[in-house]
Design a protein around this motif. Structure first.
Motif, PDB file in Angstrom:
ATOM      1  N   ARG A 193      34.240 -20.195  14.853  1.00  0.00           N
ATOM      2  CA  ARG A 193      33.432 -19.085  14.354  1.00  0.00           C
ATOM      3  C   ARG A 193      32.148 -18.924  15.157  1.00  0.00           C
ATOM      4  O   ARG A 193      31.784 -17.814  15.571  1.00  0.00           O
ATOM      5  N   VAL A 194      31.453 -20.021  15.402  1.00  0.00           N
ATOM      6  CA  VAL A 194      30.164 -19.960  16.104  1.00  0.00           C
ATOM      7  C   VAL A 194      30.368 -19.520  17.558  1.00  0.00           C
ATOM      8  O   VAL A 194      29.653 -18.642  18.066  1.00  0.00           O
ATOM      9  N   LEU A 195      31.353 -20.115  18.245  1.00  0.00           N
ATOM     10  CA  LEU A 195      31.596 -19.745  19.635  1.00  0.00           C
ATOM     11  C   LEU A 195      32.099 -18.306  19.752  1.00  0.00           C
ATOM     12  O   LEU A 195      31.785 -17.608  20.720  1.00  0.00           O
ATOM     13  N   SER A 196      32.871 -17.856  18.774  1.00  0.00           N
ATOM     14  CA  SER A 196      33.345 -16.466  18.788  1.00  0.00           C
ATOM     15  C   SER A 196      32.178 -15.495  18.672  1.00  0.00           C
ATOM     16  O   SER A 196      32.113 -14.486  19.399  1.00  0.00           O
ATOM     17  N   MET A 197      31.233 -15.779  17.765  1.00  0.00           N
ATOM     18  CA  MET A 197      30.065 -14.908  17.614  1.00  0.00           C
ATOM     19  C   MET A 197      29.213 -14.926  18.871  1.00  0.00           C
ATOM     20  O   MET A 197      28.731 -13.863  19.323  1.00  0.00           O
ATOM     21  N   ALA A 198      29.023 -16.119  19.456  1.00  0.00           N
ATOM     22  CA  ALA A 198      28.223 -16.207  20.676  1.00  0.00           C
ATOM     23  C   ALA A 198      28.867 -15.411  21.812  1.00  0.00           C
ATOM     24  O   ALA A 198      28.181 -14.722  22.587  1.00  0.00           O
ATOM     25  N   THR A 199      30.183 -15.474  21.894  1.00  0.00           N
ATOM     26  CA  THR A 199      30.911 -14.743  22.941  1.00  0.00           C
ATOM     27  C   THR A 199      30.866 -13.240  22.693  1.00  0.00           C
ATOM     28  O   THR A 199      30.616 -12.443  23.609  1.00  0.00           O
ATOM     29  N   GLN A 200      31.099 -12.857  21.448  1.00  0.00           N
ATOM     30  CA  GLN A 200      31.167 -11.432  21.114  1.00  0.00           C
ATOM     31  C   GLN A 200      29.804 -10.747  21.182  1.00  0.00           C
ATOM     32  O   GLN A 200      29.678  -9.643  21.721  1.00  0.00           O
ATOM     33  N   TYR A 201      28.761 -11.403  20.670  1.00  0.00           N
ATOM     34  CA  TYR A 201      27.448 -10.746  20.563  1.00  0.00           C
ATOM     35  C   TYR A 201      26.597 -10.883  21.826  1.00  0.00           C
ATOM     36  O   TYR A 201      25.844  -9.977  22.166  1.00  0.00           O
ATOM     37  N   PHE A 202      26.728 -12.029  22.537  1.00  0.00           N
ATOM     38  CA  PHE A 202      25.820 -12.284  23.667  1.00  0.00           C
ATOM     39  C   PHE A 202      26.558 -12.737  24.921  1.00  0.00           C
ATOM     40  O   PHE A 202      25.945 -13.329  25.813  1.00  0.00           O
ATOM     41  N   GLU A 203      27.876 -12.498  24.982  1.00  0.00           N
ATOM     42  CA  GLU A 203      28.693 -12.873  26.140  1.00  0.00           C
ATOM     43  C   GLU A 203      28.555 -14.359  26.454  1.00  0.00           C
ATOM     44  O   GLU A 203      28.588 -14.774  27.618  1.00  0.00           O
ATOM     45  N   GLY A 204      28.376 -15.170  25.397  1.00  0.00           N
ATOM     46  CA  GLY A 204      28.308 -16.617  25.559  1.00  0.00           C
ATOM     47  C   GLY A 204      26.953 -17.152  25.979  1.00  0.00           C
ATOM     48  O   GLY A 204      26.787 -18.360  26.140  1.00  0.00           O
TER      49      GLY A 204
END
Length: 367
Positions: free
Chosen positions: A211-222
């Motif tokens: 969940r956390v890595l998905s949000m980081a990837t989706q919102y801020f490109e990681g």
């Protein structure tokens, strides 16, 4: 199925009674010498009565293999004398200072069924040779199957390799270390293993990482947009941020203390308390909503969560090394940086990778 023959022969004996009082005194002066404490009184009871001499040899005329006794070429050493010295002989041969420099800090791990040999014979052998005693004698219980001790004769042995193939290399390690208190017996069941897998590993740890890595990837490109917030450095932390940051900051020393005391179950409980704290932090701060109304605040929440995952990966390594390594790889963190204090690891501009499922949920077959 052979006839028994009564024989008489000369042999060498170790007078272990000579060292009994010294062993008892060492146990009493060092209360944690035998761990867990439940085995201390059992050991003292074994040493309560005078001890018979221990036969340590066999004549070559009857036994032509074995380690030759240095002072008499007609004899070889015999159990337990030869077996115990194997613990120390190889490293002592490689390093002449091993027995004086390293040996006093060594940890011995044994099963409870061989306590007597390791608390009566072994210390006496060392004291007779003027070698210091080891640091701790750590005694573990049995892993039972269906309430009975596993044994080849009964056929109730669980094959650990089959569970590694089915669930991955870390799951059985986690189950045994978390399900049983060290020193006590525990009962293994596949049903309970699957419950732990789905509850602790898939639902809690695996879902949080994804969940956390998905949000980081989706919102801020990681990308980690801002530095994580360590407790005490910013006075305006929200209640949720403060609780989360404190929990993660205190995690490593708590886990280390439990490991030192062989409290592996309690160490894992602390790690899962931290995971619960992270899940609550997500639920209360709702970065998936904040991203639409306050992008800067969402960035701070995700930076804190990613830093929390780094800390968890570090303390999880002794228990689940493969899982820890996969988490660090997704976080793009080198192993040597895993144990940095909370707030000193990830920096603004750091980039993490998209998530890969750690523990796909196992569906139980329908009746």
């Amino acid at each position: 199925n052979r006839p028994v023959e009564l024989i008489s022969e000369a042999n060498y004996f170790l007078k272990i009674e000579k060292y009994r009082a010294q062993i008892i005194d060492h146990i009493r002066r060092n209360p944690d010498f035998i761990r867990p404490d439940r085995y201390r009184n059992e050991a003292l009871n074994m040493l309560a009565e005078p001890l018979n001499d221990l036969c340590i040899s066999r004549p070559k005329s009857r036994l032509d293999w074995g380690v030759e006794i240095p002072w008499d070429h007609n004899y070889v050493t015999y159990v337990w004398y030869d077996a115990f010295w194997a613990y120390a002989s190889a490293p002592a041969e490689a390093d002449s200072s091993f027995l004086s420099r390293v040996w006093p800090d060594t940890e011995h791990f044994i099963g409870k069924d061989i306590l007597k040999t390791h608390i009566v014979y072994w210390p006496a052998i060392l004291l007779a040779a003027n070698v210091p005693l080891f640091r701790h004698l750590n005694v573990h219980g049995w892993v039972n199957m269906g309430g009975q001790r596993m044994s080849k004769s009964s056929g109730n042995v669980a094959d650990p390799v089959s569970y590694e193939r089915a669930f991955g290399p870390d799951v059985l390690r986690y189950f045994l270390l978390h399900e049983f208190s060290y020193g006590a017996d525990g009962d293994f069941s596949e049903e309970r293993l699957i419950e732990r897998y789905n509850g602790d590993l898939a639902n809690n740890l695996g879902n949080l990482v994804s969940r956390v890595l998905s949000m980081a990837t989706q919102y801020f490109e990681g990308e980690v947009k801002v530095a994580p917030t360590p407790p005490g450095q910013q006075p305006n932390l929200s209640r949720e941020e403060h609780k989360f940051a404190n929990t993660l900051s205190e995690l490593a020393p708590k886990v280390a203390g439990h490991i030192e005391r062989l409290e592996f179950k309690r160490a894992l409980d602390e790690i899962w308390i931290a995971l619960d704290s992270a899940n609550i932090y997500v639920a209360e701060t709702e970065p998936f909503r904040k991203i639409r109304t306050n992008k800067e605040e969402a960035a701070q929440i995700l930076a804190n969560l990613l830093e929390g995952l780094r800390v968890v990966a570090g303390v999880l390594e002794p228990f689940m090394p493969v899982t820890s390594g996969r988490m660090l790889e997704m976080l793009a963190v080198a192993p040597e940086a895993a144990m940095l204090p909370f707030g000193e690891g990830l920096k603004a501009g750091h980039r993490v990778k998209p998530p890969v499922a750690l523990f796909p949920r196992i569906e139980k077959p329908k009746a």
